[in-house]
Design a protein around this motif. Structure first.
Motif, PDB file in Angstrom:
ATOM      1  N   THR A   1       1.007  -1.244  -0.058  1.00  0.00           N
ATOM      2  CA  THR A   1      -0.124  -0.011  -0.072  1.00  0.00           C
ATOM      3  C   THR A   1       0.953   1.072  -0.014  1.00  0.00           C
ATOM      4  O   THR A   1       2.040   1.376   0.607  1.00  0.00           O
ATOM      5  CB  THR A   1      -0.920  -0.106   1.265  1.00  0.00           C
ATOM      6  OG1 THR A   1      -1.542  -1.133   1.218  1.00  0.00           O
ATOM      7  CG2 THR A   1      -1.805   1.399   1.286  1.00  0.00           C
ATOM      8  N   ARG A   2       0.612   2.041  -0.718  1.00  0.00           N
ATOM      9  CA  ARG A   2       1.153   3.351  -0.809  1.00  0.00           C
ATOM     10  C   ARG A   2       0.272   4.723  -0.943  1.00  0.00           C
ATOM     11  O   ARG A   2      -0.741   4.797  -1.830  1.00  0.00           O
ATOM     12  CB  ARG A   2       2.389   3.540  -1.830  1.00  0.00           C
ATOM     13  CG  ARG A   2       2.755   4.950  -2.136  1.00  0.00           C
ATOM     14  CD  ARG A   2       3.860   5.471  -0.981  1.00  0.00           C
ATOM     15  NE  ARG A   2       4.171   6.856  -0.936  1.00  0.00           N
ATOM     16  CZ  ARG A   2       4.866   7.382  -0.364  1.00  0.00           C
ATOM     17  NH1 ARG A   2       5.673   6.759   0.819  1.00  0.00           N
ATOM     18  NH2 ARG A   2       5.320   8.396  -0.303  1.00  0.00           N
TER      19      ARG A   2
ATOM     20  N   THR B   1       3.709   2.460   2.209  1.00  0.00           N
ATOM     21  CA  THR B   1       3.085   3.039   3.547  1.00  0.00           C
ATOM     22  C   THR B   1       2.785   1.867   4.510  1.00  0.00           C
ATOM     23  O   THR B   1       3.007   2.035   5.536  1.00  0.00           O
ATOM     24  CB  THR B   1       1.552   3.629   3.116  1.00  0.00           C
ATOM     25  OG1 THR B   1       1.980   4.609   2.089  1.00  0.00           O
ATOM     26  CG2 THR B   1       0.768   4.294   4.455  1.00  0.00           C
ATOM     27  N   SER B   2       2.296   0.574   3.722  1.00  0.00           N
ATOM     28  CA  SER B   2       2.285  -0.533   4.527  1.00  0.00           C
ATOM     29  C   SER B   2       2.521  -1.615   3.814  1.00  0.00           C
ATOM     30  O   SER B   2       2.409  -1.530   2.521  1.00  0.00           O
ATOM     31  CB  SER B   2       0.910  -0.408   5.371  1.00  0.00           C
ATOM     32  OG  SER B   2      -0.054  -0.552   4.499  1.00  0.00           O
TER      33      SER B   2
ATOM     34  N   SER C   1       4.395  -5.555   2.797  1.00  0.00           N
ATOM     35  CA  SER C   1       5.328  -6.137   2.663  1.00  0.00           C
ATOM     36  C   SER C   1       5.902  -6.407   1.173  1.00  0.00           C
ATOM     37  O   SER C   1       4.996  -6.730   0.488  1.00  0.00           O
ATOM     38  CB  SER C   1       5.608  -7.517   3.575  1.00  0.00           C
ATOM     39  OG  SER C   1       4.798  -8.445   2.844  1.00  0.00           O
TER      40      SER C   1
ATOM     41  N   ASN D   1      -3.451  -2.182  -1.109  1.00  0.00           N
ATOM     42  CA  ASN D   1      -3.351  -3.589  -0.811  1.00  0.00           C
ATOM     43  C   ASN D   1      -3.339  -4.502  -2.116  1.00  0.00           C
ATOM     44  O   ASN D   1      -4.130  -5.415  -2.452  1.00  0.00           O
ATOM     45  CB  ASN D   1      -4.664  -4.147  -0.185  1.00  0.00           C
ATOM     46  CG  ASN D   1      -4.840  -3.854   1.146  1.00  0.00           C
ATOM     47  OD1 ASN D   1      -3.793  -3.867   1.775  1.00  0.00           O
ATOM     48  ND2 ASN D   1      -6.070  -3.506   1.633  1.00  0.00           N
TER      49      ASN D   1
END
Lengths: 310, 329, 333
Positions: free
Chosen positions: C15-16, C77-78, C80, C42
């Motif tokens: 996610t960005r 942002t989140s 992996s 996602n």
């Protein structure tokens, strides 16, 4: 082998370039360049060219004071353009004074150029608060006229030193005060170009290649923002020469024992109405021609480096 | 055959540089019949946009027309003064460019721009012109045209802007529209919409179109005839089906084969080695010969003219009987 | 997929978000809110060794952001992203990142901007070699650059020229030589041919394919051109407004697309075989990513949109090793 190839390549690139072409096509620019180069050579070789050494106080004789130019009655061929109140030959003093004016001018623009370019690069690449801080300072400073900044810096530094120190340091103080008053222009221009260049993917390619950000700034971005810097430097050189002349004219610049063009104009100013016009007119003309030539060169550069105007 | 609407004969556009005169468009002849869509296709630097600019009188100095003539409805237009040409542009020739933002004035509402264009070219009042403008915007598929007529260009999305530009080009009912890469700046899903629109409007208004693009796909979908340009020259021209399915010139053959297609599975794409020559070193003879797999002696020496084939024409010595014989020997 | 055959690259819930809030003063004085663009939301995908995975989509769909995150030009942002078993999203410092950087390189879209105009080709291609120190000594570096230039179809003499002396296709060859300089295993290709003419595009695509075979490279190909994808990719992910709608084998995408957006994208492919097939253009335009539609982001343009599509984001569904995110597909099943 490599180096020869490199030099040959560089040479053909310069001769072949659009810049050189546009230079050759503009007679005014060629004349301006010739004049500027003459001044520079003249000041470099001043000790050999000037008939007298005006800065050597022992060689001066008050008996020679107020001699008119050679072609006016009372003038001698020893002092082609006459002499001033101390008996210094105007021609020699112009040559030595130009050396001082150009020297101070170059030193000031190089100083402000390095300062402004470095701050501009940092500002453009760091962004955020650092960027905002540097730019706001630059903007605040730009609201004051350059002469005011220079006078302020000059006054403060004189206040911090005693008279003898001030005399000895005068030239460096002038360089510093002019340099400080010019940096915002460099910083703003370099910042704008830096932001544009940072967007280009060759910078990203260098990042992907694992280069340190500082290396990227110096080796990739800096060469690509130097075009505008060169233009500003030329235009600022003319401004710096004028600013130095103004400071000297106001009596806060170069001390009268080693007169620059501005100092000479001030000395002559006192005698303008008593008939000794040559003391101020010839240095004034020398200054005007020099500044005009450098300005014309700067104008041409601005056009030549700006692809939109071509 | 019907009277040709636009007739270009032996057009040559020159570019003076400090190293001498360069030929940017070299002896281009083409014609467009009323209501016809002529596609002009070529890679960047082929001179296709300059051909369009020469016809609309929008060549940017120092480029100039050195030779040839351009006739619109039988009248020469290549030697008209700037102001006369301006009247023709808009009234008889409409223009659509790649970037819709450059063709719209950002300071005026689209309604005002449309009304001004209409009243300049047609003898109608402002009120009538405004009604026509709304109708036009509806026609080009702008939703809520009445409400949006007062909007400024930046308030529209890219696709909608290009629709407004098309409306602007159509508003004086021109006989010919020059569309230079009208879909290149748009997303793929919008491209198809714009192509369809352009095609439908031209059929309804009986407007002829010169569609300049690098995209063979756009040509295949839209054009009736196609002219393939290479290094400032037309190398092949003919009905679009013939040129695409049965190309004669080796360049067109290579171009068609180099486009990846989902219709065929190939391990390697056919590639044309090298690149289009720069203007300052266009080779002698056939400009394509250094890249051509079939080049022979004559190609290097002599420049081929367009040679009629069954349905199309190709500028290639292979297409001439004796040329082919010479190669076989 | 067998477990011992681990993918080279594996992204999970990647996610960005970009902060596009107005400046602090405007937020305080004008009461404006903080704003975020969800550029990538996602996303899951795997890239196996030696394969080409393509991400397709229209402008603003976030495909370039994915590419930039993988090579470390952008931080996620989140989520992996694993490279050869290590989660490189967790690497904080430049130094930690460096050892992976050598193994993944990037080819950029615009060969006119990706080569420093003031550097000679020799220095450009040698830069990653010098940076990572993979080859020591000036002579060895020079020899390596010559070899790379020959490998991409250029001559040794070209090393002494400046980028502006080359055509677009040749420049892209130089960029490829640079990307291969440190013998990477994984190359991200961001629209490598979209700035080039078709006949040159074919040269570059062939070159990329040949190099992949010779050097066993894995590619992530970012493009909007489905024909290019069909030619070169083994698997495809279709993105729309930051979401991955569908990912599948190339053959599945072209013969049996599952997501309505994929189907409509296929319709936009021009018909060069001239069968006179009328294609159905997709309605509407891509909404602004600042203000995406509710529920499934594609619902305003989707011919199969249902009530639920406006409210709920469709879940990703695995179909074998392929996946699709669509309510209509789910309902149909």
């Amino acid at each position: 082998m490599d180096i020869f190839r490199y030099i040959a390549k560089r040479y053909t690139l310069i001769i072949d370039s659009d810049i050189f072409y546009s230079f050759r096509r503009s007679p005014v620019t060629v004349v301006a360049a010739v004049i500027t180069v003459t001044y520079i050579l003249g000041t470099i070789f001043a000790p050999w060219i000037a008939p007298h050494n005006s800065y050597d106080l022992t060689s001066l004789s008050l008996l020679d004071a107020f001699l008119p130019p050679a072609w006016i009655e009372g003038g001698t061929t020893n002092f082609l353009l006459g002499t001033d109140d101390q008996g210094r030959g105007i021609l020699s003093t112009i040559i030595w004074g130009s050396r001082l004016s150009l020297g101070v001018g170059f030193a000031a623009v190089i100083f402000s150029g390095i300062l402004g370019t470095a701050l501009g690069l940092i500002s453009g690449s760091a962004g955020g608060r650092v960027d905002a801080f540097i730019m706001r300072v630059a903007e605040v400073q730009l609201t004051f006229p350059a002469i005011l900044i220079a006078l302020l810096v000059d006054g403060v530094s004189r206040g911090l030193m005693n008279v003898y120190e001030a005399e000895a340091m005068a030239i460096y103080v002038v360089i510093f005060s002019i340099g400080v008053s010019f940096w915002p222009q460099y910083a703003r221009t370099v910042r704008a170009s830096t932001v544009v260049e940072m967007e280009k993917s060759y910078v990203e390619a260098a990042q992907v290649a694992g280069r340190h950000p500082a290396v990227i700034m110096v080796r990739h971005v800096l060469p690509n923002v130097m075009g505008p810097v060169l233009v500003i430097t030329t235009i600022n050189l003319a401004l710096a020469i004028i600013l130095e002349a103004t400071l000297s004219f106001l009596g806060v610049g170069i001390p009268p024992t080693e007169p620059s063009l501005g100092t000479m104009i001030r000395i002559g100013n006192d005698y303008l109405f008593s008939g000794e016009w040559w003391i101020t007119v010839f240095p004034g003309a020398a200054l005007a021609v020099l500044v005009l030539a450098v300005n014309l060169l700067g104008d041409w550069m601005r056009d030549a480096f700006n692809p939109k105007l071509r | 055959m019907s009277e040709q609407l636009l007739d270009v004969q032996d057009l040559r556009v020159m570019l003076p540089t400090r190293k001498g005169l360069l030929t940017a468009v070299d002896g281009v002849s083409m014609s467009i019949a009323a209501g016809e869509v002529l596609g002009v296709v070529g890679e960047s630097g082929a001179g296709k946009s300059l051909t369009g600019a020469a016809i609309t009188g929008l060549l940017e100095p120092p480029l100039y027309i050195a030779n040839g003539k351009i006739e619109l409805e039988g009248k020469r237009i290549d030697n008209l003064s700037y102001s006369k040409m301006r009247r023709i542009r808009g009234k008889q020739i409409g223009a659509i460019f790649q970037d819709p933002l450059t063709s719209l004035n950002p300071l005026y509402s689209v309604g005002r721009q449309l009304v001004e264009t209409i009243t300049t070219h047609l003898p109608v009042s402002d009120a009538v012109a405004k009604r026509q403008a709304i109708d036009l915007l509806k026609e080009v598929g702008l939703p809520a045209a009445e409400a949006r007529i007062g909007h400024f260009p930046h308030q529209f999305s890219g696709g909608m802007r290009q629709r407004v530009v098309i409306a602007l080009a159509l508003c004086a009912n021109p006989r010919l529209i020059i569309a230079d890469e009208p879909t290149t700046a748009l997303d793929v899903s919008i491209q198809a919409q714009i192509i369809r629109l352009l095609k439908r409007l031209c059929r309804e208004h009986k407007t002829a179109v010169m569609l300049i693009t690098h995209d063979m796909g756009v040509i295949a979908e839209t054009a009736d005839r196609v002219a393939v340009m290479y290094a400032g020259r037309i190398v092949e021209v003919g009905p679009v089906k013939d040129v695409i399915k049965n190309p004669h010139h080796p360049y067109t053959v290579g171009l068609m084969n180099s486009i990846p297609s989902i219709a065929r599975e190939v391990e390697w794409l056919t590639q044309i080695d090298g690149a289009m020559p720069r203007l300052n070193d266009i080779p002698d003879g056939c400009a394509f010969h250094p890249r051509c797999p079939h080049a022979f002696e004559r190609c290097r020496r002599e420049r081929p003219n367009l040679i009629p084939m069954r349905n199309s024409q190709a500028a290639c010595w292979l297409c001439k009987k004796e040329g082919a014989d010479e190669q076989r020997q | 997929m067998s477990s011992d055959n681990k993918p080279l690259v594996r992204a999970r819930n990647l996610t960005r978000h970009f902060d596009v809030s107005p400046p602090f003063l405007n937020r305080v004085l004008e009461g404006k809110q903080r704003q975020f663009v969800k550029a990538v939301e996602n996303i899951d995908f795997d890239i196996a060794r030696g394969e080409t995975f393509a991400l397709v989509g229209e402008s603003g769909c976030g495909k370039t952001t994915v590419a930039r995150m993988l090579v470390g030009l952008e931080r996620p942002t989140s989520g992996s992203m694993e490279f050869d078993g290590t989660d490189i999203a967790l690497l904080k410092t430049r130094r930690e990142m460096r050892q992976y950087r050598r193994r993944m390189q990037m080819i950029f879209q615009d060969p006119y901007a990706s080569l420093n105009p003031r550097w000679r080709v020799m220095s450009i291609v040698a830069e990653p070699i010098r940076s990572f120190g993979t080859v020591k000594g000036n002579d060895a570096v020079r020899a390596r650059v010559f070899k790379l230039l020959r490998q991409v179809g250029l001559g040794e003499d070209d090393a002494y020229n400046y980028p502006h002396e080359f055509s677009g296709g040749q420049r892209q060859r130089i960029a490829i030589a640079r990307a291969l300089a440190t013998r990477p295993e994984f190359v991200v290709c961001d629209e490598p041919t979209s700035a080039l003419d078709v006949s040159v595009q074919a040269q570059i695509l062939n070159l990329m394919k040949r190099l992949q075979k010779e050097l066993g490279l894995s590619y992530l190909l970012i493009t909007h051109d489905l024909a290019v994808v069909h030619h070169i990719a083994s698997r495809v992910g279709v993105m729309y407004l930051g979401h991955l709608c569908e990912s599948a084998d190339t053959r599945t995408i072209f013969s049996a697309p599952r997501h309505p957006y994929t189907k409509l994208l296929l319709e936009t492919l021009p018909d060069l075989s001239m069968q006179g097939r009328q294609r159905v253009p997709m309605a509407g335009e891509v909404p602004s990513p600042m203000n995406p539609p509710s529920g499934c982001v594609f619902h305003p343009r989707c011919p199969y949109a249902m009530e639920i599509c406006k409210k709920k984001l469709p879940e990703r569904q695995n179909v074998g090793h392929e996946l699709v995110a669509c309510h209509a597909y789910q309902a149909e099943k």
